[in-house]
Design a protein around this motif. Structure first.
Motif, PDB file in Angstrom:
ATOM      1  N   TYR A 238       1.039  -1.100   0.053  1.00 11.99           N
ATOM      2  CA  TYR A 238       0.077   0.062  -0.022  1.00 11.99           C
ATOM      3  C   TYR A 238       0.885   1.472   0.121  1.00 11.99           C
ATOM      4  O   TYR A 238       0.403   2.339  -0.761  1.00 11.99           O
ATOM      5  CB  TYR A 238      -1.088   0.041   1.179  1.00 11.99           C
ATOM      6  N   ARG A 239       2.040   1.336   0.781  1.00 14.03           N
ATOM      7  CA  ARG A 239       2.910   2.442   0.759  1.00 14.03           C
ATOM      8  C   ARG A 239       3.336   2.700  -0.630  1.00 14.03           C
ATOM      9  O   ARG A 239       3.549   3.710  -1.013  1.00 14.03           O
ATOM     10  CB  ARG A 239       4.000   2.090   1.784  1.00 14.03           C
ATOM     11  N   LYS A 245       1.743   7.072  -6.499  1.00 16.10           N
ATOM     12  CA  LYS A 245       0.622   7.996  -7.179  1.00 16.10           C
ATOM     13  C   LYS A 245       0.765   9.451  -6.692  1.00 16.10           C
ATOM     14  O   LYS A 245       0.559  10.478  -7.612  1.00 16.10           O
ATOM     15  CB  LYS A 245      -0.630   7.382  -6.515  1.00 16.10           C
ATOM     16  N   LEU A 246       1.349   9.725  -5.470  1.00 14.60           N
ATOM     17  CA  LEU A 246       1.540  11.182  -4.978  1.00 14.60           C
ATOM     18  C   LEU A 246       2.968  11.758  -5.507  1.00 14.60           C
ATOM     19  O   LEU A 246       3.031  12.657  -5.523  1.00 14.60           O
ATOM     20  CB  LEU A 246       1.607  10.961  -3.559  1.00 14.60           C
ATOM     21  N   GLY A 247       3.624  10.786  -5.936  1.00 15.85           N
ATOM     22  CA  GLY A 247       5.161  11.149  -6.516  1.00 15.85           C
ATOM     23  C   GLY A 247       5.958  11.402  -5.414  1.00 15.85           C
ATOM     24  O   GLY A 247       6.822  12.442  -5.569  1.00 15.85           O
ATOM     25  N   VAL A 248       5.953  10.722  -4.314  1.00  9.94           N
ATOM     26  CA  VAL A 248       6.845  11.030  -3.331  1.00  9.94           C
ATOM     27  C   VAL A 248       7.584   9.667  -3.119  1.00  9.94           C
ATOM     28  O   VAL A 248       7.319   8.763  -3.428  1.00  9.94           O
ATOM     29  CB  VAL A 248       6.284  11.348  -1.955  1.00  9.94           C
ATOM     30  N   ARG A 249       8.981   9.965  -2.445  1.00  9.01           N
ATOM     31  CA  ARG A 249       9.973   8.812  -2.289  1.00  9.01           C
ATOM     32  C   ARG A 249      10.034   8.436  -0.835  1.00  9.01           C
ATOM     33  O   ARG A 249      10.674   7.454  -0.291  1.00  9.01           O
ATOM     34  CB  ARG A 249      11.084   8.722  -2.972  1.00  9.01           C
ATOM     35  N   LYS A 251       8.557   9.056   3.599  1.00  8.97           N
ATOM     36  CA  LYS A 251       7.790   9.606   4.489  1.00  8.97           C
ATOM     37  C   LYS A 251       7.789  11.051   5.032  1.00  8.97           C
ATOM     38  O   LYS A 251       6.786  11.771   4.917  1.00  8.97           O
ATOM     39  CB  LYS A 251       7.637   8.909   6.024  1.00  8.97           C
ATOM     40  N   ALA A 252       9.037  11.713   5.063  1.00 13.65           N
ATOM     41  CA  ALA A 252       9.281  13.147   4.975  1.00 13.65           C
ATOM     42  C   ALA A 252       8.537  13.864   3.958  1.00 13.65           C
ATOM     43  O   ALA A 252       8.127  14.925   3.902  1.00 13.65           O
ATOM     44  CB  ALA A 252      10.587  13.434   5.251  1.00 13.65           C
ATOM     45  N   ARG A 253       8.843  13.439   2.529  1.00 16.39           N
ATOM     46  CA  ARG A 253       8.424  14.023   1.279  1.00 16.39           C
ATOM     47  C   ARG A 253       6.778  14.056   1.562  1.00 16.39           C
ATOM     48  O   ARG A 253       5.882  14.803   1.188  1.00 16.39           O
ATOM     49  CB  ARG A 253       8.765  13.537   0.331  1.00 16.39           C
ATOM     50  N   LEU A 254       6.041  12.822   1.947  1.00 10.98           N
ATOM     51  CA  LEU A 254       4.675  12.671   2.283  1.00 10.98           C
ATOM     52  C   LEU A 254       4.328  13.856   3.139  1.00 10.98           C
ATOM     53  O   LEU A 254       3.384  14.453   2.857  1.00 10.98           O
ATOM     54  CB  LEU A 254       4.212  11.427   2.621  1.00 10.98           C
TER      55      LEU A 254
END
Length: 261
Positions: A238-239, A245-249, A251-254
């Motif tokens: 899921y992660r 989908k969000l274009g992040v790599r 948790k910090a970017r999320l």
């Protein structure tokens, strides 16, 4: 609903039994999505699957978004659609009609893509992504909710043929039963999202949103999996899908994306 499709090629039921058993085993749990997608791929042959729930107050929620090749594009599509473009869908009047009827066990309906009824703006927003050849929808009435299952084929596989639609029609009673039962039993999301978080996480499926919200609340992947009562490997899946989908790599970017949003 009678469609007139040829009925000469029923699904390969023996080959689907193991996958069907997995679906039944995981009804109401976070592990249901993967066997359902596998069932659709084996039974019909699809490249993308998006499942929405249409409910009261004229709202649409994405429950499942899957496209292994273009997860970010599929997530964007789901977010745009649930964000309001669903009202331009040629099938929207039928969804409203079924919701207002509030029928719990009405038969599922098969709806091929109504290309000729789409406005240019709707088509450019929702169908201008790589390799799309065709789409077919299954509408599943369930009382106060209407489930809207959208299945896509790419240019490599080509449009759905009449025999493909016949196979899907044969699977529809099973799919309707599985989806109704699963979402009736599934645990509701316990973590409310802020307005900013809701906007950023809109392209994700319900399961992916839950995991991201857990991470945003300070959970590690391991503790988030325990909180959501899913296997660590499922949480990792899921992660991975959500970040793509969000274009992040990370948790910090999320976190940064949600604070910025």
């Amino acid at each position: 609903m009678a469609t007139g499709f040829p009925r000469k090629a029923p699904p390969d039921w023996p080959g689907l039994l193991a996958t069907l058993a997995e679906c039944v085993t995981h009804l109401g749990t976070q592990r249901f999505d993967d066997p359902l997608i596998a069932l659709l791929r084996q039974g019909v042959g699809i490249e993308q699957c998006i499942l929405f729930a249409y409910s009261g107050r004229d709202t649409m929620e994405s429950l499942l978004v899957d496209n292994p090749r273009y997860p970010k594009v599929a997530g964007r599509l789901a977010g745009l659609y649930a964000g309001g473009l669903f009202r331009q869908d040629p099938n929207y009047p039928r969804l409203r009609q079924l919701l207002e009827a509030s029928t719990e066990q009405a038969s599922a309906e098969l709806m091929p893509m109504p290309t000729e009824d789409m406005s240019p703006a709707y088509r450019s927003n929702l169908f201008a992504f790589p390799d799309l050849a065709d789409k077919v929808s299954v509408v599943i009435p369930a009382g106060a909710t209407v489930y809207y299952l959208n299945l896509y084929r790419d240019l490599g596989r080509g449009p759905f043929r009449p025999l493909d639609l016949a196979r899907l029609e044969a699977l529809m009673p099973l799919l309707a039963s599985l989806i109704r039962r699963h979402y009736r039993q599934a645990r509701p999301a316990a973590l409310p999202a802020s307005h900013e978080e809701a906007e950023v996480l809109a392209p994700l499926s319900a399961r992916e949103r839950q995991l991201c919200l857990s991470l945003l609340r300070g959970h590690t992947l391991k503790t988030a999996a325990a909180e959501l009562d899913i296997a660590l490997s499922t949480a990792e899946t899921y992660r991975k899908r959500a970040y793509a989908k969000l274009g992040v790599r990370s948790k910090a970017r999320l976190v940064a994306l949600c604070r910025k949003g």
